[in-house]
Design a protein around this motif. Structure first.
Motif, PDB file in Angstrom:
ATOM      1  N   TYR A 249       0.828  -1.204   0.000  1.00 41.83           N
ATOM      2  CA  TYR A 249       0.000   0.000   0.000  1.00 41.83           C
ATOM      3  C   TYR A 249       0.864   1.256   0.000  1.00 41.83           C
ATOM      4  CZ  TYR A 249      -3.674   3.084   1.874  1.00 41.83           C
ATOM      5  OH  TYR A 249      -4.564   4.088   2.088  1.00 41.83           O
ATOM      6  N   ASN A 250       1.846   1.287   0.894  1.00 40.00           N
ATOM      7  CA  ASN A 250       2.722   2.458   0.975  1.00 40.00           C
ATOM      8  C   ASN A 250       3.581   2.583  -0.274  1.00 40.00           C
ATOM      9  OD1 ASN A 250       1.791   3.257   3.412  1.00 40.00           O
ATOM     10  ND2 ASN A 250       3.384   2.242   4.592  1.00 40.00           N
ATOM     11  N   TRP A 251       4.052   1.439  -0.782  1.00 42.06           N
ATOM     12  CA  TRP A 251       4.905   1.465  -1.971  1.00 42.06           C
ATOM     13  C   TRP A 251       4.142   2.042  -3.157  1.00 42.06           C
ATOM     14  CZ3 TRP A 251       3.991  -1.334  -6.504  1.00 42.06           C
ATOM     15  CH2 TRP A 251       4.997  -1.231  -7.470  1.00 42.06           C
ATOM     16  N   SER A 252       2.910   1.620  -3.327  1.00 47.44           N
ATOM     17  CA  SER A 252       2.159   2.123  -4.476  1.00 47.44           C
ATOM     18  C   SER A 252       1.783   3.588  -4.288  1.00 47.44           C
ATOM     19  CB  SER A 252       0.913   1.269  -4.713  1.00 47.44           C
ATOM     20  OG  SER A 252       0.220   1.064  -3.517  1.00 47.44           O
ATOM     21  N   ARG A 253       1.527   3.985  -3.064  1.00 45.00           N
ATOM     22  CA  ARG A 253       1.188   5.400  -2.848  1.00 45.00           C
ATOM     23  C   ARG A 253       2.387   6.309  -3.051  1.00 45.00           C
ATOM     24  NH1 ARG A 253      -0.615   7.501   1.951  1.00 45.00           N
ATOM     25  NH2 ARG A 253       0.258   5.763   3.092  1.00 45.00           N
ATOM     26  N   LYS A 254       3.529   5.883  -2.518  1.00 42.06           N
ATOM     27  CA  LYS A 254       4.693   6.771  -2.600  1.00 42.06           C
ATOM     28  C   LYS A 254       5.238   6.848  -4.023  1.00 42.06           C
ATOM     29  CE  LYS A 254       8.729   3.928  -1.877  1.00 42.06           C
ATOM     30  NZ  LYS A 254       9.823   3.508  -1.043  1.00 42.06           N
ATOM     31  N   SER A 255       4.902   5.890  -4.851  1.00 43.95           N
ATOM     32  CA  SER A 255       5.401   5.906  -6.225  1.00 43.95           C
ATOM     33  C   SER A 255       4.482   6.650  -7.178  1.00 43.95           C
ATOM     34  CB  SER A 255       5.576   4.473  -6.726  1.00 43.95           C
ATOM     35  OG  SER A 255       6.282   3.723  -5.779  1.00 43.95           O
ATOM     36  N   SER A 256       3.378   7.147  -6.683  1.00 45.69           N
ATOM     37  CA  SER A 256       2.482   7.900  -7.569  1.00 45.69           C
ATOM     38  C   SER A 256       1.861   9.056  -6.804  1.00 45.69           C
ATOM     39  CB  SER A 256       1.397   6.989  -8.139  1.00 45.69           C
ATOM     40  OG  SER A 256       0.579   6.510  -7.092  1.00 45.69           O
ATOM     41  N   ILE A 257       2.717   9.939  -6.300  1.00 42.27           N
ATOM     42  CA  ILE A 257       2.204  11.128  -5.603  1.00 42.27           C
ATOM     43  C   ILE A 257       1.813  12.144  -6.660  1.00 42.27           C
ATOM     44  CG2 ILE A 257       2.718  12.884  -3.901  1.00 42.27           C
ATOM     45  CD1 ILE A 257       5.001  11.125  -2.930  1.00 42.27           C
TER      46      ILE A 257
ATOM     47  N   PHE B  94      10.105  10.283 -10.247  1.00 39.65           N
ATOM     48  CA  PHE B  94       9.605   9.880  -8.937  1.00 39.65           C
ATOM     49  C   PHE B  94       8.114   9.584  -8.971  1.00 39.65           C
ATOM     50  CE2 PHE B  94      13.251  12.558  -8.561  1.00 39.65           C
ATOM     51  CZ  PHE B  94      14.066  11.850  -7.704  1.00 39.65           C
ATOM     52  N   GLY B  95       7.552   9.523 -10.148  1.00 38.33           N
ATOM     53  CA  GLY B  95       6.134   9.209 -10.275  1.00 38.33           C
ATOM     54  C   GLY B  95       5.236  10.349  -9.864  1.00 38.33           C
ATOM     55  N   ALA B  96       5.764  11.570  -9.852  1.00 40.34           N
ATOM     56  CA  ALA B  96       4.965  12.700  -9.370  1.00 40.34           C
ATOM     57  C   ALA B  96       4.764  13.743 -10.456  1.00 40.34           C
ATOM     58  CB  ALA B  96       5.632  13.323  -8.148  1.00 40.34           C
ATOM     59  N   GLU B  97       4.728  13.309 -11.708  1.00 41.32           N
ATOM     60  CA  GLU B  97       4.649  14.290 -12.786  1.00 41.32           C
ATOM     61  C   GLU B  97       3.219  14.677 -13.138  1.00 41.32           C
ATOM     62  OE1 GLU B  97       4.864  11.210 -13.108  1.00 41.32           O
ATOM     63  OE2 GLU B  97       4.320  10.414 -15.063  1.00 41.32           O
TER      64      GLU B  97
ATOM     65  N   ILE C  49       6.227   8.395   3.799  1.00 38.97           N
ATOM     66  CA  ILE C  49       5.059   7.585   3.450  1.00 38.97           C
ATOM     67  C   ILE C  49       5.363   6.101   3.657  1.00 38.97           C
ATOM     68  CG2 ILE C  49       3.600   6.837   1.536  1.00 38.97           C
ATOM     69  CD1 ILE C  49       3.781   9.668   0.431  1.00 38.97           C
ATOM     70  N   SER C  50       6.577   5.673   3.279  1.00 37.15           N
ATOM     71  CA  SER C  50       6.853   4.239   3.394  1.00 37.15           C
ATOM     72  C   SER C  50       6.969   3.810   4.848  1.00 37.15           C
ATOM     73  CB  SER C  50       8.113   3.875   2.609  1.00 37.15           C
ATOM     74  OG  SER C  50       9.163   4.710   2.994  1.00 37.15           O
ATOM     75  N   GLY C  51       7.163   4.750   5.762  1.00 39.09           N
ATOM     76  CA  GLY C  51       7.214   4.387   7.165  1.00 39.09           C
ATOM     77  C   GLY C  51       5.871   4.493   7.860  1.00 39.09           C
ATOM     78  N   GLN C  52       4.816   4.828   7.105  1.00 41.77           N
ATOM     79  CA  GLN C  52       3.520   5.053   7.746  1.00 41.77           C
ATOM     80  C   GLN C  52       2.809   3.737   8.044  1.00 41.77           C
ATOM     81  OE1 GLN C  52       1.355   7.872   5.415  1.00 41.77           O
ATOM     82  NE2 GLN C  52       1.404   9.329   7.077  1.00 41.77           N
ATOM     83  N   ARG C  53       2.072   3.707   9.144  1.00 40.76           N
ATOM     84  CA  ARG C  53       1.320   2.510   9.513  1.00 40.76           C
ATOM     85  C   ARG C  53      -0.164   2.790   9.348  1.00 40.76           C
ATOM     86  NH1 ARG C  53       4.314  -1.340  12.041  1.00 40.76           N
ATOM     87  NH2 ARG C  53       2.323  -2.318  12.515  1.00 40.76           N
ATOM     88  N   LEU C  54      -0.869   1.779   8.840  1.00 44.26           N
ATOM     89  CA  LEU C  54      -2.302   1.959   8.623  1.00 44.26           C
ATOM     90  C   LEU C  54      -3.031   2.197   9.938  1.00 44.26           C
ATOM     91  CD1 LEU C  54      -3.066  -0.773   5.969  1.00 44.26           C
ATOM     92  CD2 LEU C  54      -2.641   1.637   5.645  1.00 44.26           C
TER      93      LEU C  54
END
Lengths: 199, 176
Positions: A25-33, A60-63, A156-161
């Motif tokens: 979840y975090n990986w996919s979110r942080k790769s498409s901000i 960085f997937g943020a374009e 983001i990658s260190g965030q816990r649900l």
């Protein structure tokens, strides 16, 4: 992760990946901000430079700069926030879907910068909305913005649900928008978000 | 009284800050119309409207900078004075003479509180409508929002002391 490393590598060879949901979840979110497409002053020019070919924020997937807050994950407050503009910035933040992040880019967005002593400039956007990353500079170079983005990805990658603030049932759905008062914005800051530092 | 063409020529040849024409409020529109329409002057362009607050003398001076694009001369500064008190701080608007004055007169109204009689749309232009102060006046006091700084100085230090905030050791010793 509670998987034996040897077993995991064995599984990966066979095309099976074992990971917590959180990681994926975090990986996919942080790769498409997806940032919101808005700028307030000269920092926005540096933000545009970061999005252009030389610095290429797409790495960085943020374009994907979205012109609507409803589709954006990240608000880059790029530039001087005047008191007249501050309620609109807070309203835009409220309109963003969660999870949402804020980068305060440049001296003005952090603290008012060279206009701190003036009558018409907000002394830092963190008085009204929670800021995740502060990028100093006047204006910060595109590299600094990219570094801020990478710092946000780490965050983001260190965030816990379980303890992210938007999964808290009691968290307010939106922040109150400041009103135009006869002498200043009312209130001058949101006590839940910011308090004047103690000496 | 309306100046003669020779007087204006003299002002223009003096140049710089000396080329200023101070007129009474009652005559302002007549003088402006004369400057614009006289075939030897033809000041057809008003490039700047601003105001200056003379706190000690008790008046606010509104300044118009005029050029003639047709005859290639200028600038001529047209000045008019009004008392500082908000109710009496009124001058006639020159928007109907030079249309470009509209927004700049609104700015002078917003920041200095000068009311322009006859202005078609006198509203605030920079600050929000609910704002009541005129921040470029010299007696304007900004809202109190002192914030802790590691090294306060000047006015900020005075405010910090007034609020019982942090005062650096060097300043404490200097104050004794």
């Amino acid at each position: 992760m509670a998987v034996d490393p040897q077993l995991q590598s064995e599984l990966e060879k066979r095309g099976v990946f074992v990971m917590p949901v959180e990681f994926l979840y975090n990986w996919s979110r942080k790769s498409s901000i997806w940032p919101m497409q808005f700028g307030l002053a000269c920092c926005a020019i540096e933000m545009i430079a970061a999005a252009a070919a030389r610095y290429d924020i797409a790495r960085f997937g943020a374009e994907v700069f979205r012109a609507s807050p409803r589709q954006a994950d990240l608000m880059i407050v790029a530039g001087t926030v005047t008191k007249k503009m501050a309620p609109l910035v807070v309203r835009l933040y409220n309109q963003m879907p969660e999870p949402k992040y804020v980068i305060a880019m440049g001296a003005c967005a952090i603290s008012g910068g060279p206009f701190k002593e003036g009558y018409n400039v907000l002394k830092g956007i963190d008085r009204y909305i929670p800021v995740d990353i502060h990028i100093p500079g006047c204006p910060p170079r595109p590299e600094a913005l990219l570094h801020g983005l990478m710092a946000l990805q780490e965050k983001i990658s260190g965030q816990r649900l379980t303890d992210a603030r938007w999964y808290d049932k009691n968290a307010p759905a939106e922040l109150p928008v400041p009103q135009y008062g006869p002498h200043d914005l009312e209130p001058p800051y949101h006590p839940d978000v910011w308090k004047p530092p103690k000496p | 009284m309306i100046p003669t063409v020779e007087q204006i020529r003299e002002l223009l040849s003096a140049g710089g800050a000396k080329s200023a024409l101070l007129v009474d409020r009652e005559e302002l529109v007549a003088v402006a119309n004369f400057l614009k329409t006289d075939p030897q002057l033809r000041f057809d362009f008003c490039s700047c409207v601003t105001a200056v607050d003379y706190l000690q003398q008790g008046y606010i001076e509104v300044v118009y900078h005029l050029y003639s694009v047709a005859l290639k001369h200028g600038p001529l500064a047209l000045k008019v004075r009004a008392p500082r008190a908000l109710e009496q701080c009124r001058v006639p608007s020159l928007t109907l003479v030079w249309r470009g004055c509209e927004f700049q007169e609104r700015e002078a109204y917003d920041l200095f509180g000068v009311k322009f009689d006859g202005h078609p749309d006198l509203r605030r232009i920079l600050m929000w409508d609910e704002f009541v102060d005129h921040p470029m006046r010299k007696d304007y006091v900004p809202p109190m929002d002192y914030e802790w700084e590691p090294t306060p100085h000047g006015e900020t230090l005075a405010r910090a002391k007034a609020q019982g905030g942090y005062v650096p050791a060097s300043a404490r010793e200097a104050g004794k």
